[in-house]
Design an enzyme around this catalytic site. Structure first.
Site, PDB file in Angstrom:
ATOM      1  N   GLY A 164       0.791  -1.210   0.000  1.00 16.92           N
ATOM      2  CA  GLY A 164       0.000   0.000   0.000  1.00 16.92           C
ATOM      3  C   GLY A 164       0.832   1.271   0.000  1.00 16.92           C
ATOM      4  O   GLY A 164       0.322   2.334   0.336  1.00 16.92           O
ATOM      5  N   ARG A 292      -7.609 -10.691   1.237  1.00 14.90           N
ATOM      6  CA  ARG A 292      -8.861 -10.294   1.898  1.00 14.90           C
ATOM      7  C   ARG A 292      -9.890  -9.929   0.833  1.00 14.90           C
ATOM      8  O   ARG A 292      -9.558  -9.829  -0.350  1.00 14.90           O
ATOM      9  CB  ARG A 292      -8.592  -9.054   2.763  1.00 14.90           C
ATOM     10  CG  ARG A 292      -8.074  -7.895   1.902  1.00 14.90           C
ATOM     11  CD  ARG A 292      -8.046  -6.567   2.597  1.00 14.90           C
ATOM     12  NE  ARG A 292      -7.800  -5.492   1.652  1.00 14.90           N
ATOM     13  CZ  ARG A 292      -6.613  -5.138   1.176  1.00 14.90           C
ATOM     14  NH1 ARG A 292      -5.515  -5.771   1.573  1.00 14.90           N
ATOM     15  NH2 ARG A 292      -6.499  -4.154   0.301  1.00 14.90           N
TER      16      ARG A 292
HETATM   17  C1  MV4 Z   1       5.788   0.264  -8.149  1.00 13.79           C
HETATM   18  C2  MV4 Z   1       5.603   1.355  -9.015  1.00 13.79           C
HETATM   19  C3  MV4 Z   1       6.420   1.448 -10.115  1.00 13.79           C
HETATM   20  N1  MV4 Z   1       7.377   0.523 -10.319  1.00 13.79           N
HETATM   21  N2  MV4 Z   1       6.744  -0.637  -8.411  1.00 13.79           N
HETATM   22  C4  MV4 Z   1       2.520   1.580  -4.894  1.00 13.79           C
HETATM   23  C5  MV4 Z   1       1.903   0.788  -3.810  1.00 13.79           C
HETATM   24  C6  MV4 Z   1       2.612  -0.488  -3.741  1.00 13.79           C
HETATM   25  N3  MV4 Z   1       1.669  -1.548  -3.766  1.00 13.79           N
HETATM   26  C7  MV4 Z   1       3.519  -0.532  -4.926  1.00 13.79           C
HETATM   27  N4  MV4 Z   1       3.359   0.711  -5.635  1.00 13.79           N
HETATM   28  C8  MV4 Z   1       4.061   0.977  -6.774  1.00 13.79           C
HETATM   29  N5  MV4 Z   1       5.026   0.088  -7.078  1.00 13.79           N
HETATM   30  C9  MV4 Z   1       7.510  -0.493  -9.468  1.00 13.79           C
HETATM   31  N6  MV4 Z   1       8.481  -1.389  -9.694  1.00 13.79           N
HETATM   32  C10 MV4 Z   1       4.597   2.267  -8.743  1.00 13.79           C
HETATM   33  C11 MV4 Z   1       3.828   2.094  -7.603  1.00 13.79           C
HETATM   34  C12 MV4 Z   1       2.855   3.121  -7.376  1.00 13.79           C
HETATM   35  C13 MV4 Z   1       1.501   2.865  -7.489  1.00 13.79           C
HETATM   36  C14 MV4 Z   1       1.023   1.612  -7.775  1.00 13.79           C
HETATM   37  C15 MV4 Z   1      -0.325   1.382  -7.848  1.00 13.79           C
HETATM   38  C16 MV4 Z   1      -1.209   2.418  -7.628  1.00 13.79           C
HETATM   39  C17 MV4 Z   1      -0.751   3.664  -7.335  1.00 13.79           C
HETATM   40  C18 MV4 Z   1       0.598   3.922  -7.267  1.00 13.79           C
HETATM   41  C19 MV4 Z   1       1.035   5.199  -6.979  1.00 13.79           C
HETATM   42  C20 MV4 Z   1       2.348   5.437  -6.898  1.00 13.79           C
HETATM   43  C21 MV4 Z   1       3.256   4.397  -7.079  1.00 13.79           C
END
Ligand code: MV4
Length: 456
Positions: A164, A292
């Protein structure tokens, strides 16, 4: 089937679970804090037990009080909802050890998926595509530097115990890696009492797409397509929809099949969600598995005509799923707006208080999942979600028109809500055309804010 289920939650989801139980002919026990004595879930359950003072940590997270409440009332199962104890492996284990069915996957699967590096390893083993990076936990800053050099910048450091969005750092060049490594470690230690990090290539403008899965005790595992969850701000989703405007039948099939493969390979049982990042070239990568039921489950229910909560309960009770993958076809388009008691013109600051006037939208294709009622007092102690407005229509265009109509009908007075923000977002050209990613809300926030202020 169970004869009595204790619902270890509050708010709209507690009510949603009570409704499913009533239709299944299962008696219900609510637990409540002293701040929720007159809450809808407390009143609508067949029985209710007070489990502590207002603070969540002393009531809805009080595992011994909740287990005692289940024993006193002779419940045979506990539904944890989302948040609170829903992904707490120790709690699931406690339930199992006192012969209470935990409505969710086994505690082993919860803890495996809770460790994000471990989860990623399991998915690699199952053939699920993951973002290039290290296999497991980083042992040193030097190792991080070496791997980042190999995969190329930008990279992202993530907390193994995270999820998250907490404990993440984007690193754009080798000069800033050392500092980011220390900051991410410190944040992970402070938030989760676990400083462990892993590293992967940073995907620049991804969409957040997640696949709903269901798995029963008979080895049947299937998926119910995707939800588009890119409309979020600071890792809080605001709008979700199913299907995604960019996922076609071929991508859905590929993502669905790997999600099922991933769930199967860890011995998953119950409803679960596999989160993916989807890039502009339609490459998708596993991010996390949520063990969940999720806030946004209704959009999937509306387009697959499956009651996910009832199905989750039936699976936990040992029933075999009455349908197969071939029966699962997406029909129509559903969109959900999260109505929070927050001020969108003031950085979504929580806005608790008494509801002085209420009117809910209705008519064809409208669903409102909520625990609020006239004169209800929104307490300041919990998540600010007060309602979910879900619309369903034949096409996305029709769903957006219907959503505009429903948001206009919705009246909530006494607290600030996210309704005006939703009205702005769904009428932007980007939302209407489906051309947005996870950074969209940040980009439009200032403009949205000034229009909301002007309109009020
Ligand atoms: C990332 C990403 C870009 N590249 N991983 C955000 C929450 C966490 N679950 C992982 N997230 C991200 N991981 C890589 N390798 C960008 C995000 C991310 C994001 C992902 C889903 C929804 C909103 C987001 C907002 C900012 C960053």
């Amino acid at each position: 089937m169970f004869s009595k289920i204790l619902i270890a939650n509050r708010g709209e989801i507690a009510l949603r679970i009570i409704r499913a139980c009533k239709e299944l002919g299962v008696r219900t026990v609510a637990v409540y804090s002293t701040a929720d004595e007159t809450a809808a879930h407390t009143i609508f359950a067949d029985e209710s037990v007070c489990v502590g003072p207002p603070e969540g940590g002393k009531s809805y997270l009080n595992t011994s009080h909740i287990i005692s409440a289940a024993e006193i009332t002779n419940a045979d199962a506990i539904h944890p909802g989302y948040g609170f104890l829903s992904e707490n492996a120790e709690f699931a284990d406690m339930c199992e050890s006192v012969n209470l069915a935990f409505i969710g996957p086994s505690s082993d699967v919860i803890s495996k998926m809770g460790d994000k590096a471990e989860a990623k390893k399991s998915m690699v083993a199952a053939g699920v595509p993951v973002v290039p990076g290290n296999k497991g936990v980083l042992t040193s800053e030097e190792e991080a530097l070496r791997i980042a050099g190999d995969i190329g910048y930008p990279v992202i450091l993530k907390a193994v115990a995270g999820g998250g969005g907490k404990g993440m750092r984007i690193v754009r060049d080798k000069e800033s890696l050392a500092n980011s490594f220390m900051m991410a470690q410190a944040e992970a230690e402070a938030s989760f009492s676990n400083p462990d990090l892993y590293i992967e290539k940073y995907i620049e403008n991804p969409r957040h797409i997640e696949i709903q899965v269901l798995a029963d005790k008979f080895g049947n595992t299937l998926h119910l397509g995707e939800r588009e969850c890119s409309i979020q701000r600071r890792h809080q989703k605001l709008i979700e929809e199913a299907p995604s405007p960019v996922v076609d039948e071929s991508i859905r099939k590929k993502m669905g099949e790997v999600a099922v493969q991933g769930a199967r390979s860890v011995g998953y049982e119950s409803a679960g969600t596999i989160e993916f990042l989807l890039d502009a070239q339609n490459n998708f990568y596993f991010m996390e598995m949520n063990t969940r039921i999720q806030v946004e489950h209704p959009v999937t229910e509306m387009v697959y005509n499956v009651d996910l909560i009832k199905q989750q309960i039936r699976i936990a009770a040992g029933e075999e799923m009455p349908f197969t993958q071939a029966d699962m076809r997406v029909r129509g388009h559903a969109i959900e707006c999260r109505i929070n008691a927050e001020d969108p013109a003031n950085n979504f600051m929580p806005s608790p208080g008494e509801l002085t006037n209420l009117h809910f939208p209705g008519g064809p294709g409208i669903r409102v999942d909520t625990h609020i009622y006239n004169s209800y007092r929104v307490p300041p102690f919990y998540d600010s979600l007060i309602a979910k407005l879900i619309v369903v229509a034949r096409t996305r265009e029709e769903a957006i028109r219907r959503l505009n109509r429903a948001l206009d009908e919705f009246v909530i007075e006494g607290v600030k809500t996210t309704i005006p923000f939703h009205k702005y977002v769904i009428n932007t050209p980007e939302f209407k055309s489906g051309d947005f990613d996870t950074h969209f809300l940040e980009k439009i926030y200032d403009q949205a804010r000034s229009e909301i202020v002007l309109a009020s």
